[in-house]
Design a protein around this motif. Structure first.
Motif, PDB file in Angstrom:
ATOM      1  N   SER A   1     -50.848 -19.467 156.742  1.00  0.00           N
ATOM      2  CA  SER A   1     -51.947 -18.516 156.621  1.00  0.00           C
ATOM      3  C   SER A   1     -53.266 -19.245 156.532  1.00  0.00           C
ATOM      4  O   SER A   1     -53.317 -20.433 156.233  1.00  0.00           O
TER       5      SER A   1
ATOM      6  N   THR B   1     -59.116 -21.676 164.453  1.00  0.00           N
ATOM      7  CA  THR B   1     -58.341 -22.239 163.358  1.00  0.00           C
ATOM      8  C   THR B   1     -58.302 -23.755 163.513  1.00  0.00           C
ATOM      9  O   THR B   1     -58.473 -24.267 164.620  1.00  0.00           O
TER      10      THR B   1
ATOM     11  N   SER C   1     -59.030  -8.128 158.683  1.00  0.00           N
ATOM     12  CA  SER C   1     -60.464  -8.233 158.418  1.00  0.00           C
ATOM     13  C   SER C   1     -60.768  -8.451 156.939  1.00  0.00           C
ATOM     14  O   SER C   1     -61.908  -8.698 156.576  1.00  0.00           O
TER      15      SER C   1
ATOM     16  N   ALA D   1     -59.526 -10.381 153.096  1.00  0.00           N
ATOM     17  CA  ALA D   1     -58.753 -11.468 152.495  1.00  0.00           C
ATOM     18  C   ALA D   1     -57.466 -10.965 151.856  1.00  0.00           C
ATOM     19  O   ALA D   1     -56.488 -11.707 151.747  1.00  0.00           O
TER      20      ALA D   1
ATOM     21  N   GLU E   1     -57.886 -18.590 157.380  1.00  0.00           N
ATOM     22  CA  GLU E   1     -58.995 -17.767 157.825  1.00  0.00           C
ATOM     23  C   GLU E   1     -59.849 -18.591 158.777  1.00  0.00           C
ATOM     24  O   GLU E   1     -59.828 -19.824 158.736  1.00  0.00           O
TER      25      GLU E   1
ATOM     26  N   LYS F   1     -55.543  -8.909 153.172  1.00  0.00           N
ATOM     27  CA  LYS F   1     -54.673  -8.624 154.320  1.00  0.00           C
ATOM     28  C   LYS F   1     -54.174  -7.180 154.307  1.00  0.00           C
ATOM     29  O   LYS F   1     -53.017  -6.898 154.589  1.00  0.00           O
TER      30      LYS F   1
ATOM     31  N   ARG G   1     -65.467 -13.101 160.183  1.00  0.00           N
ATOM     32  CA  ARG G   1     -64.330 -13.882 159.667  1.00  0.00           C
ATOM     33  C   ARG G   1     -63.027 -13.098 159.829  1.00  0.00           C
ATOM     34  O   ARG G   1     -62.976 -11.901 159.597  1.00  0.00           O
TER      35      ARG G   1
ATOM     36  N   TYR H   1     -58.872 -13.217 158.779  1.00  0.00           N
ATOM     37  CA  TYR H   1     -57.815 -13.752 157.932  1.00  0.00           C
ATOM     38  C   TYR H   1     -56.521 -13.556 158.698  1.00  0.00           C
ATOM     39  O   TYR H   1     -56.342 -12.535 159.362  1.00  0.00           O
ATOM     40  N   TYR H   2     -55.622 -14.523 158.644  1.00  0.00           N
ATOM     41  CA  TYR H   2     -54.448 -14.436 159.509  1.00  0.00           C
ATOM     42  C   TYR H   2     -53.197 -14.993 158.855  1.00  0.00           C
ATOM     43  O   TYR H   2     -53.254 -15.776 157.922  1.00  0.00           O
TER      44      TYR H   2
ATOM     45  N   ALA I   1     -53.749 -10.654 162.564  1.00  0.00           N
ATOM     46  CA  ALA I   1     -55.129 -10.825 162.097  1.00  0.00           C
ATOM     47  C   ALA I   1     -55.560  -9.655 161.223  1.00  0.00           C
ATOM     48  O   ALA I   1     -55.199  -8.502 161.490  1.00  0.00           O
TER      49      ALA I   1
END
Length: 127
Positions: free
Chosen positions: A76, A83, A106, A108, A78, A110, A54, A56-57, A104
Motif C-alpha cells: 500500500s 509510485t 481518494s 487515506a 500513496e 480507503k 493524491r 491512496y492505493y 485506488a
C-alpha cells in the motif's frame, strides 16, 4: 534501466453521457517484463497518472487459477504523479500467469474508491 510494458485503463464515462469526476484519474500500471525466468528475483511495478490529486492505493499481486484470480501479496501507499518502484519477489511465486491489481482511493482511510486498474498479464517460470 529496465523496459516497462504499459497498459492504461481509464475511467470512460463519455459513452454514457456523464462527466468525469474531479478526482477520477487515468492510472497506468507498468511491469518490467512480460515473463520472468528462474533467474529473476522480482517483478518491478510502477503506477503513474497524469493529473489529479493524491491517490491512496493497494497494489496486489494476483495469480491466475482455473476458477479465477487469487491474491498473493499486497503493498500500500500513496502518490500524486507516480509510485516508487514496488517489488514483488519471485521466490514465493510458482509457475503461472500473474497480474498486478491496483485499487485506488481518494481518501487515506480507503473508503472512497476511485477505481481498479490492472497490469497486463505476465508469466513466471520457476523451474
Amino acid at each position: 534501466m529496465k523496459r516497462f510494458i504499459t497498459i492504461t485503463i481509464a475511467v470512460v464515462l463519455m459513452t454514457l453521457g456523464l462527466t468525469t469526476p474531479a478526482n477520477a484519474a487515468s492510472i497506468t500500471v507498468k511491469v518490467d517484463a512480460p515473463y520472468y525466468t528462474p533467474n529473476a528475483t522480482s517483478v518491478d511495478v510502477v503506477a503513474m497518472k497524469s493529473s489529479g490529486s493524491r491517490v491512496y492505493y493497494t497494489m496486489t499481486l494476483q495469480q491466475k487459477y482455473t476458477d479465477g484470480w487469487k491474491s498473493k501479496q499486497s503493498q500500500s501507499g500513496e502518490f500524486v504523479k507516480s509510485t516508487p518502484v514496488k517489488r514483488f519477489y519471485t521466490a514465493s511465486m510458482t509457475n503461472g500467469q500473474y497480474r498486478i491489481k491496483l485499487t485506488a482511493y481518494s481518501s487515506a482511510t480507503k473508503t472512497k474508491k476511485i477505481g481498479t486498474y490492472y497490469s497486463k498479464d505476465f508469466a513466471v517460470t520457476r523451474w
